[in-house]
Design a protein around this motif. Structure first.
Motif, PDB file in Angstrom:
ATOM      1  N   ARG A 259      41.335  28.621  30.076  1.00 52.96           N
ATOM      2  CA  ARG A 259      41.189  29.654  31.103  1.00 52.96           C
ATOM      3  C   ARG A 259      41.073  31.029  30.450  1.00 52.96           C
ATOM      4  N   THR A 260      41.906  31.277  29.454  1.00 49.51           N
ATOM      5  CA  THR A 260      41.862  32.569  28.767  1.00 49.51           C
ATOM      6  C   THR A 260      40.534  32.757  28.055  1.00 49.51           C
ATOM      7  N   SER A 261      40.032  31.684  27.450  1.00 46.95           N
ATOM      8  CA  SER A 261      38.737  31.763  26.777  1.00 46.95           C
ATOM      9  C   SER A 261      37.633  32.097  27.767  1.00 46.95           C
ATOM     10  N   ASN A 262      37.687  31.507  28.953  1.00 44.52           N
ATOM     11  CA  ASN A 262      36.692  31.832  29.975  1.00 44.52           C
ATOM     12  C   ASN A 262      36.757  33.306  30.359  1.00 44.52           C
ATOM     13  N   ALA A 263      37.964  33.835  30.465  1.00 44.19           N
ATOM     14  CA  ALA A 263      38.112  35.252  30.801  1.00 44.19           C
ATOM     15  C   ALA A 263      37.532  36.140  29.700  1.00 44.19           C
ATOM     16  N   LEU A 264      37.745  35.749  28.451  1.00 43.81           N
ATOM     17  CA  LEU A 264      37.199  36.530  27.331  1.00 43.81           C
ATOM     18  C   LEU A 264      35.679  36.447  27.295  1.00 43.81           C
ATOM     19  N   PHE A 345      33.013  36.435  37.341  1.00 44.96           N
ATOM     20  CA  PHE A 345      34.052  37.175  36.636  1.00 44.96           C
ATOM     21  C   PHE A 345      35.389  37.032  37.360  1.00 44.96           C
ATOM     22  N   ALA A 346      35.378  37.163  38.665  1.00 41.89           N
ATOM     23  CA  ALA A 346      36.615  37.044  39.430  1.00 41.89           C
ATOM     24  C   ALA A 346      37.198  35.642  39.304  1.00 41.89           C
ATOM     25  N   GLU A 347      36.328  34.615  39.238  1.00 47.36           N
ATOM     26  CA  GLU A 347      36.815  33.250  39.064  1.00 47.36           C
ATOM     27  C   GLU A 347      37.481  33.069  37.699  1.00 47.36           C
ATOM     28  N   ALA A 348      36.983  33.796  36.703  1.00 43.49           N
ATOM     29  CA  ALA A 348      37.517  33.658  35.345  1.00 43.49           C
ATOM     30  C   ALA A 348      38.786  34.480  35.124  1.00 43.49           C
ATOM     31  N   ALA A 349      39.062  35.457  35.986  1.00 41.55           N
ATOM     32  CA  ALA A 349      40.208  36.349  35.778  1.00 41.55           C
ATOM     33  C   ALA A 349      41.524  35.577  35.851  1.00 41.55           C
ATOM     34  N   LEU A 350      42.474  35.956  35.008  1.00 47.94           N
ATOM     35  CA  LEU A 350      43.790  35.316  34.997  1.00 47.94           C
ATOM     36  C   LEU A 350      44.663  35.879  36.108  1.00 47.94           C
ATOM     37  N   ASN A 351      45.322  34.977  36.858  1.00 49.08           N
ATOM     38  CA  ASN A 351      46.237  35.447  37.893  1.00 49.08           C
ATOM     39  C   ASN A 351      47.602  35.761  37.279  1.00 49.08           C
ATOM     40  N   ALA A 352      48.544  36.174  38.101  1.00 45.62           N
ATOM     41  CA  ALA A 352      49.846  36.632  37.600  1.00 45.62           C
ATOM     42  C   ALA A 352      50.606  35.518  36.892  1.00 45.62           C
ATOM     43  N   GLU A 353      50.580  34.296  37.448  1.00 49.99           N
ATOM     44  CA  GLU A 353      51.292  33.175  36.812  1.00 49.99           C
ATOM     45  C   GLU A 353      50.701  32.855  35.448  1.00 49.99           C
ATOM     46  N   GLU A 354      49.366  32.845  35.377  1.00 50.21           N
ATOM     47  CA  GLU A 354      48.701  32.562  34.108  1.00 50.21           C
ATOM     48  C   GLU A 354      48.990  33.645  33.083  1.00 50.21           C
ATOM     49  N   GLN A 355      49.007  34.892  33.532  1.00 54.14           N
ATOM     50  CA  GLN A 355      49.319  35.982  32.605  1.00 54.14           C
ATOM     51  C   GLN A 355      50.726  35.830  32.034  1.00 54.14           C
ATOM     52  N   GLN A 356      51.688  35.384  32.863  1.00 50.91           N
ATOM     53  CA  GLN A 356      53.051  35.227  32.369  1.00 50.91           C
ATOM     54  C   GLN A 356      53.130  34.093  31.350  1.00 50.91           C
ATOM     55  N   LEU A 357      52.456  32.972  31.618  1.00 51.49           N
ATOM     56  CA  LEU A 357      52.441  31.875  30.662  1.00 51.49           C
ATOM     57  C   LEU A 357      51.786  32.297  29.352  1.00 51.49           C
TER      58      LEU A 357
END
Length: 603
Positions: A259-264, A345-357
Motif C-alpha cells: 500500500r505504501t509503495s502504491n502511495a509513493l 491518487f485518493a485510492e492510493a493514499a494511506l488512511n489513519a490506521e495505515e499511517q499508524q502501522l
C-alpha cells in the motif's frame, strides 16, 4: 513538509503502475489485518510455533552474538597472502580465483567430498523441485530421526554453521583465520510467506539472503526486532567493519508495504502530471497551471509558496529529486482531501490506521538504525519483491538522511535484474549528493524472477525484470562500476553481493584502475557454503570478504535448506559454478594423490 494535492484528471496515467491497483491492495491489507487478528486470538489459546520461535530467538541470538564477539574480536588477522608479501605497501596483485589450493585452503578433504556430493544432488531437477514432498515421504518411511541425520551430514553441514552458539564457533574461527568476516543470521526465523513459497526464488539466484515474512502480530514484530538487535551486537566486534542484515517485512505488515509503495508511485505520477512537456523539469508556470487544474482553489500566493518550498535550490524549476525529497508518503491523505475529484491518487493514499502501522514499523527500523550507529555497525536493509520495494527504498532514504552524515552506516539493496534499477540507483546517489550524506548500497542480481514475471503476466503490466540474463549481467556490472567511482570520489560504500566470478573479477580490476586499495569501503558477500573460491581468495588478499552465517536446529532451518537446494539447482547450470566444481575435483585429486601415493623404494 509540503501538502500538495492531486485528482483523477492528474493521475489518469497512474493505474498501470499500481501493482496491484490501489483498491485491490487496500482490500488485501484489510484481509491481512483480519487474518493477523485471528492468528493473535489463536495464539492466546495455544501458542503457535512461529510465536514460540520468535519468543526464544532473541536469547539464542544473544548467545551466538557472544561467540562472534569472542572469535571475531581482538587483534585482526593479517591475511595469508599479505603476510607473505615482501612489500605490503604495493598494490595487491591480480587475484587468481582459479587456484584450488588458495580457494579451498580452509576446507578439509571431507568438506570437499561433501560439497561435491551436495552440489551434484542439487543438479537432480525432480528431486529439488519436489523437495518438500520428498522430505515428507522420507519422514514417513525412514522416520524423522534418520532423515534429519542424513540431512545434518550433507545439506545442513554445507550451508549452516551449526545449531547454537557452541556449534558455530569452529566455522567462525576458520573464517577469521582466512581473513573472512561473518554476518550472523538466525535461520530459524525464516518464516517464508506461504503464498510466495520457493517458486518466487528460482533462477537466477545471485544474492546473499532472501526471505519474506508473514505478519503474525505487532508482538512478533517486536521480537524479531530484538533478534536484529542481537545481530547488531554480534557485528559490533568485527574490527569496525561489522554488518548486520534486516528485512523490513520482518518488522511490520508486508501488505502495508505494498500500500505504501502504491502511495509513493502515486507521488511519482503526480510529478509527471505537473511536468507537462515531459522534460524532467517543472517550471513555475507549469506548476501553477497544473495545480489549478488538479486541486481545490488556492490563492496565487499559496501556490507560489508551495512551489518555492519544492524549489530548494532557487533555480525557478523543480526536478524529480526535489519533488520526492519534499513530499512524504504520510502526506497522501491530506493531499487526497484537496483533490477536485476522487481518483487513483485518493485510492492510493494511506488512511489513519495505515499511517499508524507504518509509523510502528518505522519506529522499529529507527531503533535498529540507532543501535547500529551506536555500535559502529553497518546495517544492510535487504531488497524484497518489486511491489514492496518503493516503500523499502523510502524507509532506507529516511534513515540515510539521519545516520549517513559522516559515513555510510545504512545500506539499501538494489536488485539489478529490475529494469529500473540503474535509474533508481542514480536518483538515490543524486539525493545523497544534494542532501550531503554518504550513500551505501548492497548490489545483488535479484531473487524473485519467476514470481515477478508471473505476477506481471497475470495482472497485465510489463515485466519489471530484464528480458535476458545477459542484460542483467550488463546492468549489474554497470551499477558496480558506478558505485566504485562514487567510492573513489565521494566516500560512498558498496557491498558487491555476488556469486558470479566474472563480476567479482571486474570489480577488483576496476578498483585497481581507480587506485582503490582492498580496504577502501568496497565489500564482497557470499552465502556460507557457496562460492568459497571467491570469498576465501578475496579474504586471503585483504579484501572485505563476508559470509552470511546461518545457524539453527535442523528442523528449524529446513525451509532455508530447501531454498538453498532450489537456488543451487539453477546456479549449478551456469559455467561459473561448473568451474568451481572442477576446482573442487582438482583439489580432491591432489590431496588424495598426496595421501595415497605409494612409498618410494629405499635406496
Amino acid at each position: 513538509m509540503l501538502r500538495a494535492m492531486a485528482s483523477r484528471q492528474g493521475t489518469a496515467a497512474l493505474a498501470p503502475y499500481l501493482r496491484p491497483a490501489a483498491t485491490a491492495a487496500a482490500v488485501s491489507l484489510h484481509r491481512a489485518l483480519t487474518a493477523a487478528a485471528s492468528r493473535a486470538a489463536a495464539a492466546a489459546a495455544a501458542e503457535p510455533a512461529v510465536v514460540e520461535a520468535a519468543a526464544r530467538a532473541p536469547e539464542r541470538m544473544e548467545q551466538a552474538a557472544a561467540v562472534v564477539a569472542e572469535v571475531m574480536g581482538g587483534e585482526p588477522v593479517v591475511p595469508p597472502a599479505l603476510a607473505a608479501a615482501a612489500d605490503a605497501s604495493q598494490p595487491p596483485p591480480r587475484l587468481n580465483f582459479s587456484d584450488p589450493r588458495t580457494a579451498f585452503n580452509a576446507k578439509s578433504t571431507m568438506d570437499i567430498l561433501r560439497q561435491l556430493l551436495v552440489f551434484n544432488a542439487c543438479k537432480i531437477g525432480p528431486l529439488v523441485a519436489n523437495a518438500d514432498a520428498v522430505l515428507a515421504w522420507s519422514h514417513k518411511v525412514f522416520g524423522e530421526r534418520l532423515t534429519n541425520a542424513v540431512i545434518r551430514r550433507t545439506f545442513y553441514k554445507q550451508f549452516v554453521a551449526g545449531e547454537d552458539a557452541l556449534n558455530i564457533e569452529p566455522t567462525l574461527v576458520r573464517m577469521k583465520t582466512n581473513g573472512v568476516r561473518a554476518i550472523l543470521d538466525y535461520a530459524a526465523e525464516d518464516d517464508v510467506a506461504v503464498e510466495d513459497g520457493p517458486r518466487s526464488r528460482q533462477a537466477p539466484q545471485d544474492t546473499v539472503l532472501v526471505r519474506t515474512y508473514r505478519y503474525e502480530s505487532e508482538r512478533v514484530c517486536d521480537s524479531r526486532m530484538s533478534v536484529c538487535l542481537k545481530s547488531i551486537e554480534a557485528a559490533h566486534s568485527a574490527e569496525g567493519q561489522g554488518f548486520a542484515a534486516i528485512k523490513v517485512t520482518a518488522l511490520g505488515l508486508p501488505t502495508l508495504l505494498e500500500r505504501t509503495s502504491n502511495a509513493l508511485l502515486a507521488i511519482r505520477e503526480l510529478f509527471r502530471r505537473y511536468d507537462s512537456d515531459g522534460n524532467g523539469m517543472v517550471t513555475q508556470e507549469e506548476f501553477a497551471r497544473a495545480h489549478s487544474e488538479l486541486f481545490l482553489d488556492d490563492s496565487p500566493e499559496r501556490v507560489d509558496q508551495i512551489f518555492k518550498s519544492l524549489d530548494r535550490c532557487s533555480r525557478g524549476m523543480i526536478d524529480y529529486v526535489d519533488w520526492i525529497s519534499r513530499i512524504s508518503v504520510l502526506d497522501t491523505q491530506l493531499i487526497a482531501s484537496r483533490c477536485r475529484s476522487r481518483g487513483p491518487f485518493a485510492e492510493a493514499a494511506l488512511n489513519a490506521e495505515e499511517q499508524q502501522l507504518l509509523k510502528n514499523t518505522m519506529a522499529r527500523v529507527e531503533r535498529l538504525a540507532q543501535a547500529a550507529a551506536d555500535a559502529d555497525v553497518r546495517l544492510l536493509v535487504d531488497a524484497e519483491h518489486s511491489y514492496f520495494q518503493p516503500a523499502i527504498d523510502n524507509t532506507v532514504t529516511e534513515l540515510q538522511r539521519t545516520y549517513n552524515r559522516e559515513a555510510p552506516r545504512i545500506y539499501n539493496t538494489v536488485q539489478c535484474y529490475l529494469k529500473d534499477s540503474n535509474a533508481r540507483l542514480l536518483t538515490e546517489l543524486e539525493r545523497a549528493r544534494r542532501e550531503k550524506y554518504k550513500y551505501g548500497v548492497k548490489l545483488v542480481r535479484g531473487a524473485y524472477m519467476v514470481l515477478e514475471r508471473a505476477r506481471a503476466a497475470e495482472r497485465g503490466y510489463p515485466s519489471p525484470i530484464h528480458d535476458t540474463v545477459a542484460d542483467t549481467h550488463a546492468n549489474y556490472d554497470e551499477c558496480v562500476r558506478e558505485m566504485l567511482q562514487c567510492v573513489a570520489r565521494e566516500g560512498a560504500e558498496v557491498m558487491v553481493a555476488s556469486h558470479n566470478q566474472a563480476s567479482i573479477e571486474q570489480a577488483t580490476s576496476h578498483m585497481r584502475q581507480l587506485g582503490l586499495p582492498p580496504s577502501a569501503g568496497v565489500y564482497f558477500g557470499q552465502l556460507l557454503g557457496m562460492a568459497d573460491h571467491l570469498t576465501y581468495t578475496l579474504g586471503a588478499h585483504g579484501y572485505g570478504a563476508y559470509k552470511y552465517v546461518p545457524f539453527g536446529k535442523v528442523d528449524e532451518v529446513m525451509p532455508y535448506l530447501i531454498r538453498r537446494a532450489q537456488e543451487n539447482s539453477a546456479i549449478l547450470a551456469g559455467e561459473a559454478v561448473a568451474g568451481e566444481m572442477r576446482m573442487l575435483r582438482t583439489e580432491l585429486v591432489r590431496r588424495l594423490g598426496l595421501t595415497l601415493q605409494p612409498p618410494r623404494p629405499e635406496s
